[in-house]
Design an enzyme around this catalytic site. Sequence first.
Site, short mmCIF file in Angstrom:
data_model
loop_
_atom_site.label_atom_id
_atom_site.label_comp_id
_atom_site.label_asym_id
_atom_site.label_seq_id
_atom_site.Cartn_x
_atom_site.Cartn_y
_atom_site.Cartn_z
N LYS A 181 0.88 -1.30 -0.14
CA LYS A 181 -0.01 -0.01 0.03
C LYS A 181 0.90 1.23 -0.18
CE LYS A 181 -1.97 2.41 3.36
NZ LYS A 181 -1.72 3.87 2.82
N GLU A 256 10.34 0.51 10.31
CA GLU A 256 11.25 1.60 9.97
C GLU A 256 10.61 2.74 10.38
OE1 GLU A 256 14.55 1.49 9.11
OE2 GLU A 256 14.51 -0.87 8.90
N CYS A 290 13.90 10.60 7.31
CA CYS A 290 14.15 9.88 8.77
C CYS A 290 15.57 10.19 9.01
CB CYS A 290 13.55 8.72 8.68
SG CYS A 290 14.30 7.52 7.62
N GLU A 386 10.25 14.85 16.03
CA GLU A 386 10.54 14.94 14.74
C GLU A 386 9.61 15.98 13.82
OE1 GLU A 386 8.97 11.44 12.51
OE2 GLU A 386 11.04 11.36 11.38
P1 NAD Z 1 2.54 7.48 8.41
O1 NAD Z 1 2.93 6.54 9.59
O2 NAD Z 1 1.45 8.44 8.54
O3 NAD Z 1 2.18 6.74 7.13
C1 NAD Z 1 2.96 5.74 6.42
C2 NAD Z 1 2.18 4.76 5.79
O4 NAD Z 1 1.40 4.11 6.86
C3 NAD Z 1 1.17 5.23 4.83
O5 NAD Z 1 1.04 4.30 3.82
C4 NAD Z 1 -0.18 5.29 5.64
O6 NAD Z 1 -1.27 5.34 4.81
C5 NAD Z 1 0.22 4.04 6.71
N1 NAD Z 1 -1.01 4.06 7.78
C6 NAD Z 1 -1.25 5.08 8.60
N2 NAD Z 1 -2.16 4.54 9.60
C7 NAD Z 1 -2.07 3.28 9.31
C8 NAD Z 1 -2.78 2.13 10.20
N3 NAD Z 1 -3.35 2.24 11.18
N4 NAD Z 1 -2.55 0.72 9.63
C9 NAD Z 1 -2.02 0.60 8.51
N5 NAD Z 1 -1.39 1.62 7.64
C10 NAD Z 1 -1.31 2.83 8.36
O7 NAD Z 1 3.97 8.06 8.04
P2 NAD Z 1 4.22 9.20 7.02
O8 NAD Z 1 3.61 10.46 7.30
O9 NAD Z 1 3.84 8.68 5.68
O10 NAD Z 1 5.92 9.15 6.58
C11 NAD Z 1 6.66 9.99 7.66
C12 NAD Z 1 7.07 9.00 8.63
O11 NAD Z 1 7.85 7.89 8.24
C13 NAD Z 1 8.03 9.73 9.66
O12 NAD Z 1 7.97 9.60 10.72
C14 NAD Z 1 9.41 9.29 9.03
O13 NAD Z 1 10.64 9.41 9.91
C15 NAD Z 1 9.16 7.92 9.00
N6 NAD Z 1 10.10 7.27 8.08
C16 NAD Z 1 11.12 6.23 8.58
C17 NAD Z 1 12.08 5.97 7.79
C18 NAD Z 1 13.08 4.93 8.10
O14 NAD Z 1 13.80 4.22 7.65
N7 NAD Z 1 13.04 4.66 9.46
C19 NAD Z 1 12.23 6.31 6.18
C20 NAD Z 1 11.14 7.14 5.66
C21 NAD Z 1 10.29 7.55 6.49
#
Ligand code: NAD
Length: 482
Positions: A181, A256, A290, A386
């Site tokens: 997704k 992650e 991140c 963050e």
């Molecule tokens: P997010 O958690 O809001 O969304 C990430 C994904 O999770 C999206 O596809 C979203 O639709 C899905 N999601 C949200 N709630 C969910 C649920 N209850 N069940 C299943 N799926 C769900 O994060 P974002 O805003 O898209 O991305 C930014 C975040 O990602 C930041 O915190 C960043 O640090 C992190 N990030 C981490 C890494 C790493 O390698 N550690 C890399 C890139 C981004």
Amino acid sequence: MSTPSSAGFDTRLLINGSFISGEARSETAFDPARGTILAEVPSASLAQVESAIAAASQAFTSHRRTTPKERSLMLLAIADRILREAEDLARVESLNAGKPLRYVKGGELANVADVFRFFAGAVRTMEGTVSGNYRSASMTSLIRRDPVGVVASIAPWNYPLLMAAWKLAPAIAAGNTVVIKPSEHTPLSLIALGRILNDILPPGVVNIVCGNGPDVGQALISHPDVRMVSLTGDVRTGRAVLAAAAGERIKRTHLELGGKAPVIVLKDADIDSLVSTLREASFYNAGQDCTAACRILVDRSLAGDVEAAMEAMVASLIYGDPERDDVEFGPVISARHLERVSGFVDRARDQGCQILAGGERSGTTGFFYAPTLVRAPFDAEIVQKEVFGPVVTITAVDGPEDAVRLANSSEYGLASSVWSADQKTALTVANALEYGVTWVNTHGVFATEMPHGGMKNSGYGSDLSMQSLLEYTQTRHIMLAS
Ligand code: NAD
């Protein structure tokens, strides 16, 4: 079969080798540089999530039996097509994620292809414990590494294609099948990649379902036939994955999550080298990374010089329309995220932190925020949480021990760096840090062969490297009596 819609962008789901329109409410994909709508993308209904998982389960019965060489050839073919179609993929990625086109075309798509190539090679060279007679001469032990099963992959919006590649390549290489997704903000480039995947992989090996987290994501991660959930996202989303994984059928998880990278600058650091590295390491992708170098912990004796050099660098940063050839970063992802970033800076200002540069939105169209420098004490919200925007904090510290103590007090543990002319001191600091990666005298440099992953609230598990391939396998012991 329905056709692509929304101004020439394909907005369909990929299920069992067919592109079909989502049957649930649409999510809007924006062009964040202009604030305009690119496409309305229909979400998968719950029935469509079910069929995607059923297709992946069915495909698993044959994909798991393919040889490493067969899977490797598929991955190599995918990498070749990505590079051949890089121009088109880059345009969609740049438009929907607001990334400078030249960076996506030049670096990010090359990295995406490299990830597929690395795992194509890695799966043919797996190593492990030697088979042998450990218990007795008549008991022969063998170790197998089998695929886990259907993997639900949940991707974020900051690097839509690269994060998808980090998940898809090791999973497919190891013999798993995937339902992925994309973020509801940035589905378009993954759907475009889906055409390539679908031409090369058997039906059902990769399925793409679009939609938001609470509905589509939640349905996916809590489905009993999903054996593993791989998430890149927010800490809050990580908790939702862990709760779902503890349901009726326990699932493997790979998380992650967020980060807040400390940049520890010791008293003998080379300031020119530091600041020229942070130009990219702090502001690439508008700081929505991140591992972004977003909190400088500088030895008090150098604080004034570092602030002055950072202010001069920030004043020379070029940001704006991602299609321009000279821009270094574009907008943040959405109007809501712009509110969030400016809210952090406004609260910091109200709490008495000094805004040394930026601190305001920029322009009247699109979601731009000016590159911002904030002098702040370590316990300020803007240093602790963050922000995920073009915002860097500077905090004076008293020597290496103080820097390590403060850095390790963080809830996050993903990326960090140490700057010093003295390699021995730098290594002592690096060894003491509780972060998944520590760079010495550089920041934000990745190698596909090296693991990337966090500690503490930044999650666990490794992306990239042989470690990631192993995480998408299940170790099994077979013992033969003779
Ligand atoms: P997010 O958690 O809001 O969304 C990430 C994904 O999770 C999206 O596809 C979203 O639709 C899905 N999601 C949200 N709630 C969910 C649920 N209850 N069940 C299943 N799926 C769900 O994060 P974002 O805003 O898209 O991305 C930014 C975040 O990602 C930041 O915190 C960043 O640090 C992190 N990030 C981490 C890494 C790493 O390698 N550690 C890399 C890139 C981004």
